[in-house]
Design an enzyme around this catalytic site. Sequence first.
Site, PDB file in Angstrom:
ATOM      1  N   ASN A  78       9.446 -30.662 -39.127  1.00 27.50           N
ATOM      2  CA  ASN A  78       7.999 -30.448 -39.277  1.00 27.50           C
ATOM      3  C   ASN A  78       7.407 -29.765 -38.031  1.00 27.50           C
ATOM      4  O   ASN A  78       8.133 -29.252 -37.197  1.00 27.50           O
ATOM      5  CB  ASN A  78       7.270 -31.754 -39.635  1.00 27.50           C
ATOM      6  CG  ASN A  78       6.129 -31.519 -40.604  1.00 27.50           C
ATOM      7  OD1 ASN A  78       5.306 -30.633 -40.390  1.00 27.50           O
ATOM      8  ND2 ASN A  78       6.084 -32.280 -41.672  1.00 27.50           N
ATOM      9  N   ARG A  79       6.080 -29.758 -37.956  1.00 31.18           N
ATOM     10  CA  ARG A  79       5.395 -28.898 -36.996  1.00 31.18           C
ATOM     11  C   ARG A  79       5.075 -29.581 -35.672  1.00 31.18           C
ATOM     12  O   ARG A  79       4.782 -30.783 -35.641  1.00 31.18           O
ATOM     13  CB  ARG A  79       4.096 -28.372 -37.604  1.00 31.18           C
ATOM     14  CG  ARG A  79       4.359 -27.396 -38.749  1.00 31.18           C
ATOM     15  CD  ARG A  79       3.095 -26.916 -39.447  1.00 31.18           C
ATOM     16  NE  ARG A  79       3.425 -25.891 -40.442  1.00 31.18           N
ATOM     17  CZ  ARG A  79       3.909 -26.154 -41.652  1.00 31.18           C
ATOM     18  NH1 ARG A  79       4.095 -27.392 -42.052  1.00 31.18           N
ATOM     19  NH2 ARG A  79       4.220 -25.163 -42.471  1.00 31.18           N
ATOM     20  N   HIS A 104      10.259 -27.039 -37.885  1.00 30.46           N
ATOM     21  CA  HIS A 104      11.646 -27.346 -38.276  1.00 30.46           C
ATOM     22  C   HIS A 104      12.686 -26.894 -37.257  1.00 30.46           C
ATOM     23  O   HIS A 104      13.716 -26.306 -37.610  1.00 30.46           O
ATOM     24  CB  HIS A 104      11.943 -26.731 -39.642  1.00 30.46           C
ATOM     25  CG  HIS A 104      11.205 -27.383 -40.787  1.00 30.46           C
ATOM     26  ND1 HIS A 104      10.745 -28.676 -40.752  1.00 30.46           N
ATOM     27  CD2 HIS A 104      10.851 -26.905 -42.020  1.00 30.46           C
ATOM     28  CE1 HIS A 104      10.144 -28.965 -41.906  1.00 30.46           C
ATOM     29  NE2 HIS A 104      10.189 -27.919 -42.690  1.00 30.46           N
ATOM     30  N   HIS A 174      16.255 -31.213 -46.208  1.00 26.61           N
ATOM     31  CA  HIS A 174      15.243 -30.378 -46.843  1.00 26.61           C
ATOM     32  C   HIS A 174      15.638 -29.902 -48.245  1.00 26.61           C
ATOM     33  O   HIS A 174      15.319 -28.772 -48.645  1.00 26.61           O
ATOM     34  CB  HIS A 174      14.914 -29.192 -45.947  1.00 26.61           C
ATOM     35  CG  HIS A 174      13.527 -28.667 -46.092  1.00 26.61           C
ATOM     36  ND1 HIS A 174      13.079 -28.006 -47.220  1.00 26.61           N
ATOM     37  CD2 HIS A 174      12.466 -28.712 -45.256  1.00 26.61           C
ATOM     38  CE1 HIS A 174      11.816 -27.660 -47.055  1.00 26.61           C
ATOM     39  NE2 HIS A 174      11.414 -28.081 -45.872  1.00 26.61           N
ATOM     40  N   TYR A 176      15.432 -29.178 -52.081  1.00 23.90           N
ATOM     41  CA  TYR A 176      14.415 -29.001 -53.123  1.00 23.90           C
ATOM     42  C   TYR A 176      15.015 -29.523 -54.430  1.00 23.90           C
ATOM     43  O   TYR A 176      16.066 -29.048 -54.852  1.00 23.90           O
ATOM     44  CB  TYR A 176      14.094 -27.525 -53.335  1.00 23.90           C
ATOM     45  CG  TYR A 176      13.336 -26.839 -52.236  1.00 23.90           C
ATOM     46  CD1 TYR A 176      13.907 -26.623 -50.984  1.00 23.90           C
ATOM     47  CD2 TYR A 176      12.048 -26.356 -52.462  1.00 23.90           C
ATOM     48  CE1 TYR A 176      13.208 -25.952 -49.991  1.00 23.90           C
ATOM     49  CE2 TYR A 176      11.346 -25.683 -51.466  1.00 23.90           C
ATOM     50  CZ  TYR A 176      11.934 -25.488 -50.236  1.00 23.90           C
ATOM     51  OH  TYR A 176      11.253 -24.822 -49.259  1.00 23.90           O
ATOM     52  N   ASP A 246       1.596 -30.712 -49.306  1.00 22.22           N
ATOM     53  CA  ASP A 246       2.490 -30.388 -48.189  1.00 22.22           C
ATOM     54  C   ASP A 246       2.050 -31.288 -47.034  1.00 22.22           C
ATOM     55  O   ASP A 246       1.567 -30.819 -46.018  1.00 22.22           O
ATOM     56  CB  ASP A 246       2.359 -28.897 -47.845  1.00 22.22           C
ATOM     57  CG  ASP A 246       3.453 -28.427 -46.900  1.00 22.22           C
ATOM     58  OD1 ASP A 246       4.278 -29.254 -46.491  1.00 22.22           O
ATOM     59  OD2 ASP A 246       3.460 -27.228 -46.573  1.00 22.22           O
ATOM     60  N   GLN A 283       7.418 -36.427 -45.918  1.00 17.00           N
ATOM     61  CA  GLN A 283       6.687 -35.204 -46.224  1.00 17.00           C
ATOM     62  C   GLN A 283       6.936 -34.896 -47.697  1.00 17.00           C
ATOM     63  O   GLN A 283       8.072 -34.737 -48.131  1.00 17.00           O
ATOM     64  CB  GLN A 283       7.193 -34.032 -45.355  1.00 17.00           C
ATOM     65  CG  GLN A 283       6.455 -32.722 -45.559  1.00 17.00           C
ATOM     66  CD  GLN A 283       5.162 -32.609 -44.745  1.00 17.00           C
ATOM     67  OE1 GLN A 283       4.851 -33.494 -43.932  1.00 17.00           O
ATOM     68  NE2 GLN A 283       4.413 -31.553 -44.941  1.00 17.00           N
ATOM     69  N   GLU A 311      10.893 -35.319 -47.780  1.00 16.03           N
ATOM     70  CA  GLU A 311      11.597 -35.288 -46.500  1.00 16.03           C
ATOM     71  C   GLU A 311      11.207 -36.507 -45.673  1.00 16.03           C
ATOM     72  O   GLU A 311      10.145 -36.516 -45.056  1.00 16.03           O
ATOM     73  CB  GLU A 311      11.203 -34.019 -45.734  1.00 16.03           C
ATOM     74  CG  GLU A 311      11.320 -32.730 -46.524  1.00 16.03           C
ATOM     75  CD  GLU A 311      10.360 -31.649 -45.999  1.00 16.03           C
ATOM     76  OE1 GLU A 311      10.332 -31.410 -44.776  1.00 16.03           O
ATOM     77  OE2 GLU A 311       9.631 -31.063 -46.803  1.00 16.03           O
TER      78      GLU A 311
HETATM   79  C1  GAL Z   1       8.208 -27.794 -45.590  1.00 17.11           C
HETATM   80  C2  GAL Z   1       6.914 -27.620 -44.853  1.00 17.11           C
HETATM   81  C3  GAL Z   1       6.163 -26.490 -45.517  1.00 17.11           C
HETATM   82  C4  GAL Z   1       6.989 -25.221 -45.537  1.00 17.11           C
HETATM   83  C5  GAL Z   1       8.351 -25.533 -46.138  1.00 17.11           C
HETATM   84  C6  GAL Z   1       9.272 -24.355 -46.077  1.00 17.11           C
HETATM   85  O1  GAL Z   1       8.942 -28.830 -45.038  1.00 17.11           O
HETATM   86  O2  GAL Z   1       6.181 -28.817 -44.896  1.00 17.11           O
HETATM   87  O3  GAL Z   1       4.933 -26.259 -44.886  1.00 17.11           O
HETATM   88  O4  GAL Z   1       7.114 -24.734 -44.238  1.00 17.11           O
HETATM   89  O5  GAL Z   1       8.953 -26.590 -45.486  1.00 17.11           O
HETATM   90  O6  GAL Z   1       8.768 -23.255 -46.751  1.00 17.11           O
END
Ligand code: GAL
Length: 346
Positions: A78-79, A104, A174, A176, A246, A283, A311
């Site tokens: 994350n940020r 990340h 991460h 999906y 998000d 997340q 996440e």
């Molecule tokens: C997520 C993040 C999003 C975006 C994504 C990747 O983990 O929260 O903002 O960056 O990854 O596209």
Amino acid sequence: MERSEFGRLPGGEKVDAFTLRNARGVEARVIGFGGAIVSLRVPDRAGRMGDVVLGYDSLAGYLADDAYFGSLIGRYANRIRDGRFSLDGEEHALDVNNGANHLHGGRRGFHKALWTAEPDGAALRLTYTSADGEEGYPGTLHATVRYTLTDADELVIDYGATVDRATPVNLTQHTYFNLTGDPARDILGHELQLAAGHITPVDETLIPTGELRPVQGTAFDFQHPCPIGARIGGADEQLARAGGYDHNFVLRRDGDSLALAARVHDPSTGRTLEVHTTEPGIQFYSGNFLDGTTLGKDGHRYGHRCGFCLEPQHFPDSPNRPEFPPVILRPGQHYASRTVYRFGTD
Ligand code: GAL
């Protein structure tokens, strides 16, 4: 465990794929590059197997990827605001790769690393040494991640780390998911439940404001199962800032033992996913940045919201937020975190 060559890095290094299989035919395939889960095949309510994760057919896809499909994330998931934090009186500047922020682990985060992967009994063990100064982080960090597939259809992920100097650490996965097994469909009909009474709302750049905001009565209330798409288009400043969900959800928990964080149900196939974790947050990302330009497995163009991520993690920007659960690992300490993705049907 089956092992085969998945591809070669531009420098010639071999990247292997490992297939973990349980007694019920559930199958997880993992590569050493980014420690990425490239496929995960689980049954629907009729027993039909389907691949429920997004990814690429070849290594070239993972090399070019900027969506973190299936990857391990580190050193800090994350940020981090402005890519800066101070620790023990010293300022650190990280790779700035997301607007003005760090995301990340940076451009060359753990998702772009070639991990050493070896079977360890029925598990797959991955190790990676992150050098002192990598992407701006202080200290050398040794990371270990172990993937175990149980006969109860659980993918267990154990994270460990040690350091020779104090540094922030926040490791996650991460992947999906699309429980329909058909990424041509979006995930808006999946029903989601989260064990969270609060989120950490964000500013325009998706950095937490520091507030813990109750979800009650908002589009973020998943305390009872609700389709992901039911409120995603509503007028809500937080949804508008992120283009959907998000956000970090603050898990309702007692101590740091393994606890249920999320449950997802796809009514069309009956597939369910439970996420159990030792982490304090999760997340939930509804695939808002997917826009049909990414060419994924089997010729699929991954469309808007055709996958979601859950996440487990510590909160975003914690190195700048002393009021959030602590994320600093020091020499002599051992970082340990566990997440379990459990599949079923109902
Ligand atoms: C997520 C993040 C999003 C975006 C994504 C990747 O983990 O929260 O903002 O960056 O990854 O596209």
